[in-house]
Design a protein around this motif. Sequence first.
Motif, mmCIF file in Angstrom:
data_model
loop_
_atom_site.group_PDB
_atom_site.id
_atom_site.type_symbol
_atom_site.label_atom_id
_atom_site.label_comp_id
_atom_site.label_asym_id
_atom_site.label_seq_id
_atom_site.Cartn_x
_atom_site.Cartn_y
_atom_site.Cartn_z
ATOM 1 N N SER A 169 0.824 -1.210 0.000
ATOM 2 C CA SER A 169 0.000 0.000 0.000
ATOM 3 C C SER A 169 0.859 1.262 0.000
ATOM 4 O O SER A 169 0.573 2.205 -0.742
ATOM 5 N N ILE A 170 1.895 1.268 0.826
ATOM 6 C CA ILE A 170 2.767 2.450 0.896
ATOM 7 C C ILE A 170 3.454 2.687 -0.445
ATOM 8 O O ILE A 170 3.513 3.821 -0.936
ATOM 9 N N CYS A 171 3.979 1.621 -1.039
ATOM 10 C CA CYS A 171 4.631 1.765 -2.350
ATOM 11 C C CYS A 171 3.629 2.216 -3.407
ATOM 12 O O CYS A 171 3.949 3.057 -4.262
ATOM 13 N N GLY A 172 2.409 1.667 -3.353
ATOM 14 C CA GLY A 172 1.381 2.059 -4.316
ATOM 15 C C GLY A 172 0.981 3.507 -4.154
ATOM 16 O O GLY A 172 0.807 4.230 -5.152
ATOM 17 N N ILE A 173 0.830 3.961 -2.920
ATOM 18 C CA ILE A 173 0.475 5.365 -2.670
ATOM 19 C C ILE A 173 1.589 6.289 -3.149
ATOM 20 O O ILE A 173 1.322 7.338 -3.748
ATOM 21 N N ALA A 174 2.832 5.903 -2.895
ATOM 22 C CA ALA A 174 3.969 6.720 -3.354
ATOM 23 C C ALA A 174 3.970 6.838 -4.874
ATOM 24 O O ALA A 174 4.182 7.924 -5.430
ATOM 25 N N PHE A 175 3.719 5.726 -5.558
ATOM 26 C CA PHE A 175 3.668 5.771 -7.030
ATOM 27 C C PHE A 175 2.504 6.633 -7.504
ATOM 28 O O PHE A 175 2.645 7.426 -8.445
ATOM 29 N N ALA A 176 1.338 6.489 -6.840
ATOM 30 C CA ALA A 176 0.175 7.292 -7.226
ATOM 31 C C ALA A 176 0.462 8.782 -7.047
ATOM 32 O O ALA A 176 0.048 9.608 -7.875
ATOM 33 N N LEU A 177 1.168 9.127 -5.982
ATOM 34 C CA LEU A 177 1.534 10.536 -5.768
ATOM 35 C C LEU A 177 2.400 11.063 -6.911
ATOM 36 O O LEU A 177 2.203 12.181 -7.401
ATOM 37 N N VAL A 178 3.357 10.254 -7.343
ATOM 38 C CA VAL A 178 4.235 10.668 -8.443
ATOM 39 C C VAL A 178 3.432 10.851 -9.731
ATOM 40 O O VAL A 178 3.580 11.858 -10.443
ATOM 41 N N VAL A 179 2.564 9.889 -10.035
ATOM 42 C CA VAL A 179 1.757 9.969 -11.257
ATOM 43 C C VAL A 179 0.850 11.186 -11.222
ATOM 44 O O VAL A 179 0.747 11.934 -12.208
ATOM 45 N N LEU A 180 0.186 11.409 -10.082
ATOM 46 C CA LEU A 180 -0.719 12.547 -9.973
ATOM 47 C C LEU A 180 0.038 13.871 -10.025
ATOM 48 O O LEU A 180 -0.464 14.863 -10.567
ATOM 49 N N ALA A 181 1.240 13.905 -9.472
ATOM 50 C CA ALA A 181 2.053 15.119 -9.552
ATOM 51 C C ALA A 181 2.394 15.451 -11.002
ATOM 52 O O ALA A 181 2.456 16.628 -11.396
ATOM 53 N N LEU A 182 2.607 14.419 -11.818
ATOM 54 C CA LEU A 182 2.929 14.624 -13.226
ATOM 55 C C LEU A 182 1.706 15.023 -14.053
ATOM 56 O O LEU A 182 1.836 15.738 -15.050
ATOM 57 N N THR A 183 0.538 14.557 -13.650
ATOM 58 C CA THR A 183 -0.654 14.738 -14.484
ATOM 59 C C THR A 183 -1.589 15.836 -14.000
ATOM 60 O O THR A 183 -2.600 16.114 -14.645
ATOM 61 N N THR A 184 -1.303 16.461 -12.855
ATOM 62 C CA THR A 184 -2.111 17.582 -12.376
ATOM 63 C C THR A 184 -1.251 18.845 -12.365
ATOM 64 O O THR A 184 -0.044 18.783 -12.627
ATOM 65 N N THR A 185 -1.865 19.975 -12.045
ATOM 66 C CA THR A 185 -1.139 21.255 -12.122
ATOM 67 C C THR A 185 -1.031 21.940 -10.765
ATOM 68 O O THR A 185 -0.915 23.163 -10.680
ATOM 69 N N SER A 186 -1.094 21.162 -9.679
ATOM 70 C CA SER A 186 -0.897 21.713 -8.341
ATOM 71 C C SER A 186 -0.219 20.659 -7.477
ATOM 72 O O SER A 186 -0.573 19.477 -7.533
ATOM 73 N N TRP A 187 0.751 21.094 -6.685
ATOM 74 C CA TRP A 187 1.506 20.140 -5.876
ATOM 75 C C TRP A 187 0.659 19.540 -4.759
ATOM 76 O O TRP A 187 0.938 18.434 -4.281
ATOM 77 N N ILE A 188 -0.373 20.277 -4.309
ATOM 78 C CA ILE A 188 -1.184 19.780 -3.196
ATOM 79 C C ILE A 188 -2.310 18.872 -3.663
ATOM 80 O O ILE A 188 -2.824 18.044 -2.897
ATOM 81 N N VAL A 189 -2.704 18.989 -4.928
ATOM 82 C CA VAL A 189 -3.837 18.215 -5.448
ATOM 83 C C VAL A 189 -3.632 16.706 -5.311
ATOM 84 O O VAL A 189 -4.567 15.988 -4.911
ATOM 85 N N PRO A 190 -2.459 16.154 -5.637
ATOM 86 C CA PRO A 190 -2.288 14.703 -5.464
ATOM 87 C C PRO A 190 -2.571 14.229 -4.044
ATOM 88 O O PRO A 190 -3.182 13.179 -3.837
ATOM 89 N N ILE A 191 -2.145 15.033 -3.058
ATOM 90 C CA ILE A 191 -2.395 14.670 -1.661
ATOM 91 C C ILE A 191 -3.884 14.717 -1.356
ATOM 92 O O ILE A 191 -4.435 13.821 -0.702
ATOM 93 N N LEU A 192 -4.578 15.746 -1.859
ATOM 94 C CA LEU A 192 -6.016 15.872 -1.617
ATOM 95 C C LEU A 192 -6.780 14.706 -2.246
ATOM 96 O O LEU A 192 -7.710 14.155 -1.638
ATOM 97 N N ILE A 193 -6.399 14.336 -3.469
ATOM 98 C CA ILE A 193 -7.066 13.216 -4.139
ATOM 99 C C ILE A 193 -6.894 11.932 -3.337
ATOM 100 O O ILE A 193 -7.844 11.171 -3.126
ATOM 101 N N LEU A 194 -5.674 11.694 -2.853
ATOM 102 C CA LEU A 194 -5.422 10.469 -2.093
ATOM 103 C C LEU A 194 -6.063 10.510 -0.708
ATOM 104 O O LEU A 194 -6.437 9.461 -0.171
ATOM 105 N N VAL A 195 -6.208 11.698 -0.136
ATOM 106 C CA VAL A 195 -6.927 11.806 1.139
ATOM 107 C C VAL A 195 -8.385 11.409 0.949
ATOM 108 O O VAL A 195 -8.943 10.620 1.723
ATOM 109 N N GLY A 196 -9.018 11.956 -0.095
ATOM 110 C CA GLY A 196 -10.405 11.593 -0.378
ATOM 111 C C GLY A 196 -10.550 10.111 -0.646
ATOM 112 O O GLY A 196 -11.478 9.458 -0.144
ATOM 113 N N LEU A 197 -9.619 9.568 -1.414
ATOM 114 C CA LEU A 197 -9.659 8.138 -1.727
ATOM 115 C C LEU A 197 -9.394 7.305 -0.475
ATOM 116 O O LEU A 197 -10.024 6.259 -0.258
#
Length: 696
Positions: A175-203
């Motif tokens: 889970s930790i490795c998967g979340i870390a990878f998801a953060l990297v992917v979301l950082a690349l595909t979104t336009t705000s540094w905080i958005v990946p964290i918010l998406i994963l918090v909601g999820l």
Amino acid sequence: MRKFYTAVVYHPKTVWIIFAVLFVACLVCYPFVGVDYDLTDYLPADTPSTEAIEVMEEEFGGGIPNGRVLVADVTVPEALEYKEQLKQVEGVMDVTWLDDAADLTQPLEFIDTETLETYYKDDCALFSVTIDDAESLTACDEIREIIGDDNSMSGNAVNTAVETESTMSEIPIISICGIAFALVVLALTTTSWIVPILILVGLGVAVLINMGSNIIFGDVSFVTSAAGSILQMAVSLDYSVFLLHRFEECRAKSDSPKEAMIDALCGSTSSILSSGLTTVIGFLALCFMQFKLGADLGLSLAKGILISLITVFIFVPVLFLSFLKLMDKTSHRPLLPSFKKFGRFVTRVMLPLCIVFAVLIVPSYLASNSNSFYYGSKDVYSENTIPGRDVERIDDIFGVSDTYVLMVPKDDLATQKELSDALHEVPQVTSILSYVDTVGSEIPEQYLDESDLSQLNSEHYTRMVLTVEADSEGPETFSLVGQIRDIAQDYYPDSYYLAGNGVSITDLKETVTSDMLMVNLLAIGAVFVVLLLTMRSISLPVILVLAIETAIWINLSLPYFLGNTVYYFVYLIISSIQLGATVDYAILMTNRYKEYRAGMGKRQAVITAVSSCTVSILTSGSVLTVMGFLMGWFSTNGMIAQLGIFLGVGGLASIFIVLFVLPGLLYVFDGVIRHTTLGLHFADSRKGDAVDEKDN
């Protein structure tokens, strides 16, 4: 829906309180959700082996031997001392050894060789142990302390204990490795540094609510416990991404962030719901399996996706708006380039790839249905693990072995003796522990001590404990179980009960193989109907389902070509999981193609659709793929590892077909789609002018 979304957006405190209460309540409940590691517990209640176990527990108050313990370099007296120590372990209900099957007051040379070598060989003692499933972890740990690391133990109870420990240690790492990878992917595909964290918090909120709410089921299978949260996160990640992209589009047109969010919710509900419902339906199809593990996994995953949808429509909008200023402060330029060149590249290769796709359909389907299977948990641990090495050592010395328990009415001792004699004639039966074998058919039970009888005779039944030279599964085992049942039927027509690991897996095989066609047809049919209703088209559901099903067949055909054996349950559920998880990508690509095709030619529509969809598909698809491979790499449980590999390979296959083949199918069948879809407006392919399909 607009009134509902307006209430959500303008009452953020209420939303925060509701989800905080749900989160805390489910966080408290989660540790109390039990985990069941025995596949045979999920057999239908009317399965013969299940009925046999119930009768045995009622009559004898104990279960089937589920552990083998080997102690090397011991004499007979020392082995008897070990036996007494094992019997004192809390959770150990019974221990059987040579003294239960033969008279040890006589020299070993006078004991039947086959019986002797079932329990004692080359100065090694092999004990048959019955362990309470509820206490397998602590009991196995204590047994290991008694026998030491130099000796060995195997069996279902040992597997359960190991699976409990490995799941607790491995899943957090995955889970930790998967979340870390998801953060990297979301950082690349979104336009705000905080958005990946918010998406994963909601999820994360949705995942934990689902995990905690599993308490309504009492307990869940180890498959659900290990893979449920990972699958929910990987499958539902794109819902928040879809909403975010729509919010950014609406915000550019509105001065009010709240109104922009309401517009975004109204505009994205249809696409998110259609994607979510097809996924839910794919998972619910598992509930129609006779093998109840399907319902266990299917209900939990379907519930998880519904919770994710509710969270995206209610909690995530409030979460985004609450941190809007921080989102703006941490905004950055897009890190990924435009995919227009990629879209043009796809148009060059899509038609040749469509030909390859068409050629692969039939052979991949045939190969996917020609695999070799494990039906139980055989070889679930490789030789590189301690349980795998223990199994290999015990089998090397004593050979493969299993224990069956045959219960028959106890009144007629003569018939019992005839049955025992017939069973002794079966080559694979190496030892029988029963009243007529141990005491004799001439001595009535009233002349014996009650303690000597308790494990042989009950009020209504006598039981014969058969040690058989057979693996837990395989063609020879299935044949042996059938042969023993036939013999018992001859002497006790419809009045006997047979239980054992090999017996349960034989019934499991017959149950799960009958589920395959029904589950697949239900999943495909249900998804087809949803697509038919949402797209109002006859041709598009066929194209989309065929595209994803072919990806599934390619995925499932690889073990056949590689000569690998597949766990049948994994084979059975991966079809529904891959269909439900990746049909979203095909829906997204098709909807964008229809949208752009209304104003441009079909080639340009393909280029634009691929360019606009690639980021979203890669975001969700890459997370699903990587999390699958992480399960495959980190899990020591062969079944969980194989499920992970199938997820990873299946994700890659679906991504490839949706990005490279589906655009070609839409291009080739453009005319068919136009004439079989209601209310569709396509532009003229040559001029790009909007033309109503009624005029064509």
